[in-house]
Design a protein around this motif. Sequence first.
Motif, PDB file in Angstrom:
ATOM      1  N   VAL A  16       0.842  -1.209   0.000  1.00 24.36           N
ATOM      2  CA  VAL A  16       0.000   0.000   0.000  1.00 24.36           C
ATOM      3  C   VAL A  16       0.868   1.245   0.000  1.00 24.36           C
ATOM      4  N   THR A  27      -5.881   3.743  -2.696  1.00 23.51           N
ATOM      5  CA  THR A  27      -6.538   4.860  -3.391  1.00 23.51           C
ATOM      6  C   THR A  27      -7.770   5.374  -2.654  1.00 23.51           C
ATOM      7  N   SER A  28      -7.935   4.961  -1.410  1.00 21.91           N
ATOM      8  CA  SER A  28      -9.171   5.271  -0.684  1.00 21.91           C
ATOM      9  C   SER A  28      -9.455   6.765  -0.570  1.00 21.91           C
ATOM     10  N   ASP A  29      -8.413   7.582  -0.507  1.00 21.67           N
ATOM     11  CA  ASP A  29      -8.645   9.026  -0.377  1.00 21.67           C
ATOM     12  C   ASP A  29      -8.098   9.811  -1.566  1.00 21.67           C
ATOM     13  N   CYS A  30      -7.809   9.118  -2.668  1.00 22.03           N
ATOM     14  CA  CYS A  30      -7.277   9.832  -3.838  1.00 22.03           C
ATOM     15  C   CYS A  30      -7.802   9.242  -5.144  1.00 22.03           C
ATOM     16  N   ARG A  31      -8.987   8.643  -5.092  1.00 19.54           N
ATOM     17  CA  ARG A  31      -9.517   7.969  -6.282  1.00 19.54           C
ATOM     18  C   ARG A  31      -9.620   8.915  -7.481  1.00 19.54           C
ATOM     19  N   LYS A  71     -13.697  -0.722  -4.391  1.00 18.39           N
ATOM     20  CA  LYS A  71     -14.447   0.300  -3.641  1.00 18.39           C
ATOM     21  C   LYS A  71     -14.560   1.599  -4.444  1.00 18.39           C
ATOM     22  N   THR A  72     -14.984   1.434  -5.687  1.00 18.34           N
ATOM     23  CA  THR A  72     -15.179   2.591  -6.560  1.00 18.34           C
ATOM     24  C   THR A  72     -16.428   2.359  -7.392  1.00 18.34           C
ATOM     25  N   ALA A 121      -7.570  -0.719  -3.602  1.00 18.96           N
ATOM     26  CA  ALA A 121      -8.654   0.022  -2.946  1.00 18.96           C
ATOM     27  C   ALA A 121      -8.145   0.759  -1.713  1.00 18.96           C
ATOM     28  N   GLU A 122      -7.318   0.072  -0.930  1.00 15.50           N
ATOM     29  CA  GLU A 122      -6.781   0.708   0.277  1.00 15.50           C
ATOM     30  C   GLU A 122      -5.849   1.863  -0.081  1.00 15.50           C
ATOM     31  N   ARG A 161       1.065   4.194  -2.848  1.00 14.05           N
ATOM     32  CA  ARG A 161       0.849   5.594  -2.473  1.00 14.05           C
ATOM     33  C   ARG A 161       2.057   6.454  -2.823  1.00 14.05           C
ATOM     34  N   ARG A 168     -14.627  -4.761  -5.056  1.00 14.38           N
ATOM     35  CA  ARG A 168     -13.321  -4.975  -4.415  1.00 14.38           C
ATOM     36  C   ARG A 168     -12.481  -3.702  -4.418  1.00 14.38           C
TER      37      ARG A 168
END
Length: 279
Positions: free
Chosen positions: A32, A63-67, A98-99, A60-61, A36, A96
């Motif tokens: 992760v 990119t959770s706050d930068c999709r 989360k988008t 997903a983890e 990042r 999976r």
Amino acid sequence: MYARSFGSTRVSVPVIGQGTWHIDGSDRADAVRALRAGIDAGMTHIDTAEMYGDAEAIVAEATSDCREEVFLVSKVVPGNATRRGVVRACEASLRRLKTDRLDCYLLHWPGQHPLAETIAGFEDLRRAGKILAWGLSNFDVDDLDQVLAIAGPDRIACNQVLYHLNERAIEHAVLPWCEKHGVAMVGYSPFGSGEFPDPASAGGRVLDGIARAHGTTRYAVALAFLTRLPGTFTIPKTGRPARAIENAAAADLHLGPAELAMIDAHFPRGPRPRMLPML
């Protein structure tokens, strides 16, 4: 970070992206952090697939706050590539990841289901807004011609193929086809999946000499060579943040004609094979 238009999407995408095949074999937290670090360094093109184990969950983890910053690509296996199967597989990938959508969705390699069905599924997803574009992976020229005949122009966003210094078969026909039809060519496994040139070899010494001249790494030199042509992109994978930052630096590395010629001479493309190589 140098970027260019990504095929028919016309979206500006970094030439150096991030692959995720076998990334679930690394420590998850490190994986992760590596993704990042790559995103922070400008490698916002992230490629994954439903068959890559836990890779989609790791993405997903990461990119959770930068999709919104990411150009996100995933792939469907041929066994799922019926019209309805493509939709089901994509929806599972979206869960999976989360988008709510993919920027591009690929058929992982040619399979047994009719391509017209697969393309119809892709178009259903595109109309529903679940994917913004679709493309292919491991397609040779005959297969590309078939898809073009079914879908028409400006539908195939990219073709993702095996491409590294010791495997340049795509330069014979696949790359010229992609250039002619405005299809992005994305090279996977740019470091050869464990076959990167030995530092003691003649080719390895050439890479090291060029790297020293530019104050960079032999890996960055390889990536710069593999993205030297118009319409080309590459997606190295790493589970180490430091390596991700090194990979990103290759996007801004300019190799001169003499350096390109030396690399070409030590890593010749060889004869055209009867079948397109793939992993």
